[in-house]
Design a protein around this motif. Sequence first.
Motif, PDB file in Angstrom:
ATOM      1  N   HIS A 102       0.843  -1.201   0.000  1.00 28.79           N
ATOM      2  CA  HIS A 102       0.000   0.000   0.000  1.00 28.79           C
ATOM      3  C   HIS A 102       0.872   1.243   0.000  1.00 28.79           C
ATOM      4  O   HIS A 102       1.799   1.373   0.814  1.00 28.79           O
ATOM      5  CB  HIS A 102      -0.919   0.024   1.224  1.00 28.79           C
ATOM      6  CG  HIS A 102      -1.779   1.253   1.292  1.00 28.79           C
ATOM      7  ND1 HIS A 102      -2.746   1.528   0.361  1.00 28.79           N
ATOM      8  CD2 HIS A 102      -1.774   2.298   2.165  1.00 28.79           C
ATOM      9  CE1 HIS A 102      -3.323   2.689   0.660  1.00 28.79           C
ATOM     10  NE2 HIS A 102      -2.748   3.180   1.742  1.00 28.79           N
ATOM     11  N   SER A 103       0.581   2.179  -0.909  1.00 27.81           N
ATOM     12  CA  SER A 103       1.247   3.474  -0.985  1.00 27.81           C
ATOM     13  C   SER A 103       2.746   3.276  -1.197  1.00 27.81           C
ATOM     14  O   SER A 103       3.151   2.675  -2.198  1.00 27.81           O
ATOM     15  CB  SER A 103       0.923   4.288   0.273  1.00 27.81           C
ATOM     16  OG  SER A 103       1.256   5.644   0.113  1.00 27.81           O
ATOM     17  N   MET A 104       3.604   3.744  -0.302  1.00 30.45           N
ATOM     18  CA  MET A 104       5.028   3.471  -0.418  1.00 30.45           C
ATOM     19  C   MET A 104       5.286   1.975  -0.597  1.00 30.45           C
ATOM     20  O   MET A 104       6.157   1.553  -1.373  1.00 30.45           O
ATOM     21  CB  MET A 104       5.756   3.978   0.821  1.00 30.45           C
ATOM     22  CG  MET A 104       7.202   3.523   0.962  1.00 30.45           C
ATOM     23  SD  MET A 104       7.916   4.135   2.513  1.00 30.45           S
ATOM     24  CE  MET A 104       9.337   3.080   2.679  1.00 30.45           C
ATOM     25  N   GLY A 105       4.512   1.168   0.113  1.00 31.47           N
ATOM     26  CA  GLY A 105       4.680  -0.277   0.022  1.00 31.47           C
ATOM     27  C   GLY A 105       4.440  -0.823  -1.363  1.00 31.47           C
ATOM     28  O   GLY A 105       5.000  -1.863  -1.729  1.00 31.47           O
ATOM     29  N   ALA A 106       3.601  -0.133  -2.166  1.00 31.58           N
ATOM     30  CA  ALA A 106       3.378  -0.587  -3.533  1.00 31.58           C
ATOM     31  C   ALA A 106       4.654  -0.479  -4.362  1.00 31.58           C
ATOM     32  O   ALA A 106       4.981  -1.370  -5.157  1.00 31.58           O
ATOM     33  CB  ALA A 106       2.254   0.221  -4.175  1.00 31.58           C
ATOM     34  N   LEU A 107       5.387   0.627  -4.185  1.00 30.10           N
ATOM     35  CA  LEU A 107       6.662   0.786  -4.903  1.00 30.10           C
ATOM     36  C   LEU A 107       7.672  -0.270  -4.460  1.00 30.10           C
ATOM     37  O   LEU A 107       8.365  -0.872  -5.292  1.00 30.10           O
ATOM     38  CB  LEU A 107       7.248   2.179  -4.651  1.00 30.10           C
ATOM     39  CG  LEU A 107       6.622   3.359  -5.369  1.00 30.10           C
ATOM     40  CD1 LEU A 107       7.376   4.641  -4.997  1.00 30.10           C
ATOM     41  CD2 LEU A 107       6.631   3.154  -6.872  1.00 30.10           C
ATOM     42  N   VAL A 108       7.757  -0.498  -3.146  1.00 35.39           N
ATOM     43  CA  VAL A 108       8.713  -1.476  -2.640  1.00 35.39           C
ATOM     44  C   VAL A 108       8.346  -2.871  -3.149  1.00 35.39           C
ATOM     45  O   VAL A 108       9.209  -3.640  -3.603  1.00 35.39           O
ATOM     46  CB  VAL A 108       8.770  -1.457  -1.101  1.00 35.39           C
ATOM     47  CG1 VAL A 108       9.802  -2.460  -0.605  1.00 35.39           C
ATOM     48  CG2 VAL A 108       9.108  -0.068  -0.578  1.00 35.39           C
ATOM     49  N   ALA A 109       7.059  -3.212  -3.105  1.00 37.35           N
ATOM     50  CA  ALA A 109       6.622  -4.526  -3.580  1.00 37.35           C
ATOM     51  C   ALA A 109       6.922  -4.697  -5.062  1.00 37.35           C
ATOM     52  O   ALA A 109       7.333  -5.785  -5.504  1.00 37.35           O
ATOM     53  CB  ALA A 109       5.127  -4.702  -3.313  1.00 37.35           C
ATOM     54  N   SER A 129      -1.636  -0.915  -4.077  1.00 36.01           N
ATOM     55  CA  SER A 129      -2.759  -0.187  -3.497  1.00 36.01           C
ATOM     56  C   SER A 129      -2.368   1.254  -3.215  1.00 36.01           C
ATOM     57  O   SER A 129      -1.286   1.516  -2.674  1.00 36.01           O
ATOM     58  CB  SER A 129      -3.183  -0.888  -2.193  1.00 36.01           C
ATOM     59  OG  SER A 129      -4.085  -0.097  -1.446  1.00 36.01           O
ATOM     60  N   GLY A 130      -3.248   2.191  -3.579  1.00 31.98           N
ATOM     61  CA  GLY A 130      -3.076   3.586  -3.192  1.00 31.98           C
ATOM     62  C   GLY A 130      -1.811   4.228  -3.728  1.00 31.98           C
ATOM     63  O   GLY A 130      -1.232   5.092  -3.078  1.00 31.98           O
ATOM     64  N   VAL A 200      -0.870  -8.063 -12.465  1.00 33.91           N
ATOM     65  CA  VAL A 200      -0.875  -6.933 -11.534  1.00 33.91           C
ATOM     66  C   VAL A 200      -2.319  -6.487 -11.332  1.00 33.91           C
ATOM     67  O   VAL A 200      -3.052  -6.262 -12.306  1.00 33.91           O
ATOM     68  CB  VAL A 200      -0.028  -5.758 -12.053  1.00 33.91           C
ATOM     69  CG1 VAL A 200      -0.189  -4.530 -11.152  1.00 33.91           C
ATOM     70  CG2 VAL A 200       1.442  -6.153 -12.143  1.00 33.91           C
ATOM     71  N   THR A 201      -2.711  -6.364 -10.077  1.00 36.29           N
ATOM     72  CA  THR A 201      -4.006  -5.779  -9.735  1.00 36.29           C
ATOM     73  C   THR A 201      -3.746  -4.506  -8.942  1.00 36.29           C
ATOM     74  O   THR A 201      -3.052  -4.540  -7.923  1.00 36.29           O
ATOM     75  CB  THR A 201      -4.859  -6.754  -8.902  1.00 36.29           C
ATOM     76  OG1 THR A 201      -5.181  -7.895  -9.697  1.00 36.29           O
ATOM     77  CG2 THR A 201      -6.161  -6.089  -8.464  1.00 36.29           C
ATOM     78  N   ALA A 202      -4.286  -3.397  -9.439  1.00 36.14           N
ATOM     79  CA  ALA A 202      -4.105  -2.096  -8.792  1.00 36.14           C
ATOM     80  C   ALA A 202      -5.408  -1.702  -8.112  1.00 36.14           C
ATOM     81  O   ALA A 202      -6.472  -1.710  -8.738  1.00 36.14           O
ATOM     82  CB  ALA A 202      -3.701  -1.044  -9.817  1.00 36.14           C
ATOM     83  N   LEU A 203      -5.317  -1.351  -6.839  1.00 33.85           N
ATOM     84  CA  LEU A 203      -6.477  -0.998  -6.027  1.00 33.85           C
ATOM     85  C   LEU A 203      -6.315   0.424  -5.516  1.00 33.85           C
ATOM     86  O   LEU A 203      -5.198   0.852  -5.219  1.00 33.85           O
ATOM     87  CB  LEU A 203      -6.596  -1.955  -4.838  1.00 33.85           C
ATOM     88  CG  LEU A 203      -6.477  -3.454  -5.139  1.00 33.85           C
ATOM     89  CD1 LEU A 203      -6.395  -4.243  -3.841  1.00 33.85           C
ATOM     90  CD2 LEU A 203      -7.646  -3.913  -5.975  1.00 33.85           C
ATOM     91  N   SER A 204      -7.431   1.142  -5.392  1.00 31.13           N
ATOM     92  CA  SER A 204      -7.316   2.518  -4.920  1.00 31.13           C
ATOM     93  C   SER A 204      -8.663   3.029  -4.444  1.00 31.13           C
ATOM     94  O   SER A 204      -9.727   2.520  -4.847  1.00 31.13           O
ATOM     95  CB  SER A 204      -6.801   3.425  -6.047  1.00 31.13           C
ATOM     96  OG  SER A 204      -6.593   4.743  -5.577  1.00 31.13           O
ATOM     97  N   GLY A 205      -8.614   4.052  -3.592  1.00 31.95           N
ATOM     98  CA  GLY A 205      -9.816   4.782  -3.230  1.00 31.95           C
ATOM     99  C   GLY A 205     -10.139   5.784  -4.324  1.00 31.95           C
ATOM    100  O   GLY A 205      -9.249   6.463  -4.848  1.00 31.95           O
ATOM    101  N   ILE A 206     -11.389   5.901  -4.669  1.00 35.23           N
ATOM    102  CA  ILE A 206     -11.776   6.754  -5.797  1.00 35.23           C
ATOM    103  C   ILE A 206     -11.474   8.225  -5.524  1.00 35.23           C
ATOM    104  O   ILE A 206     -11.269   9.017  -6.451  1.00 35.23           O
ATOM    105  CB  ILE A 206     -13.279   6.558  -6.135  1.00 35.23           C
ATOM    106  CG1 ILE A 206     -13.603   7.152  -7.505  1.00 35.23           C
ATOM    107  CG2 ILE A 206     -14.156   7.105  -5.038  1.00 35.23           C
ATOM    108  CD1 ILE A 206     -12.927   6.471  -8.663  1.00 35.23           C
TER     109      ILE A 206
END
Length: 265
Positions: A102-109, A129-130, A200-206
Motif C-alpha cells: 500500500h502506498s510506499m509499500g506498492a513501490l517497494v513490492a 494499493s493507493g 498486476v491488480t491495482a487498487l485505490s480509493g476513488i
Amino acid sequence: MSAVKDGDDMWIRRLLFGQAGERAERAPATLVCFPHAGGSASFYLPVARLAPPTVEVLAVQYPGRQDRRAERCVEDIDELADRIVAALPARAVTRPLALFGHSMGALVAFEVARRLERRGTAPLELFVSGRRAPSIHRNDRAHLRPDDGLLAELRALGGTATTVLGDDDFMRAMLPVVRSDYRAVETYRHRPGPGLSCPVTALSGIDDPKARPDDVRAWRDHTRSRFEARFFPGGHFYLTDHVEEIVALVAGRVSSALLAADSRR
C-alpha cells in the motif's frame, strides 16, 4: 493476534491469528505485505485475521519504527527492495508467493517483484494499493516541508486513529520516520525495463489525492500479463474500510493461481 519475527531476522514478521496463535507455515501459498510511509508490519494484522488458512501472511517491518526504532531508516526504495529480498525466508520463495503493498509499500513490492523475477522466482501476482504507477513521476516534495507542513500532509491523508492525529506530541515524534519514508518515495525514479511476467491488480480509493484513477490504471504498462484496476469508495486509506472485500479478492486470486498451476503439472 500478534506479529513475531520470522526466525532471527528483523525484516519479516509472521502474523499470527486465532485463539491458539495458529501459524500458517504449512499453507500452500504466502502473501507478503508491505506497509505505507510511516507504517509498520502490524498494519496488516487485520489481513492475517481474515486470510484463509491456505495463505500464510507475512509483513515487512522497515527499520526505524516499533521494535526497530533504534535503527536508521532506509531512505532509498531500491535499497529497501534489495534488503527485503535477501531477508525473505526460504519457504516464501520456494512456494507460490504473492505481494501486496500500500502506498510506499506498492513501490517497494514492485521492486521486490522485479528482483524476484530476475532470480527466476516470479510472484503469483502483485497487488498494488493507493499508488500511481512507478513510471509516472510527480514533483512531490513533502519530505522538504517544515514539521507543520508534514503534519498537515498526514492529517489530510488520514489513516491514523483520530486520537493519535489529535496528539501533537505523538505526531511530532513520528515525523523523523515519516520524513525518511517520504524522502525514499519522492526521490525514487523508475528504471525502464521489461514488464513483470506476473499479473498486476491495482487498487485505490476513488477519492485518493495521491492516486488519480488514470495514474492507477497506468500500472497496466508494468506487466506483460493480466491487469485489472479496482476502485473503492474512500480516500488514501480506503482499505481500512474495505479490508474484508480486499482480502477476499486477494485470496481468490491466489487460489485461482494455485489451481491453474496444478492443472499445468
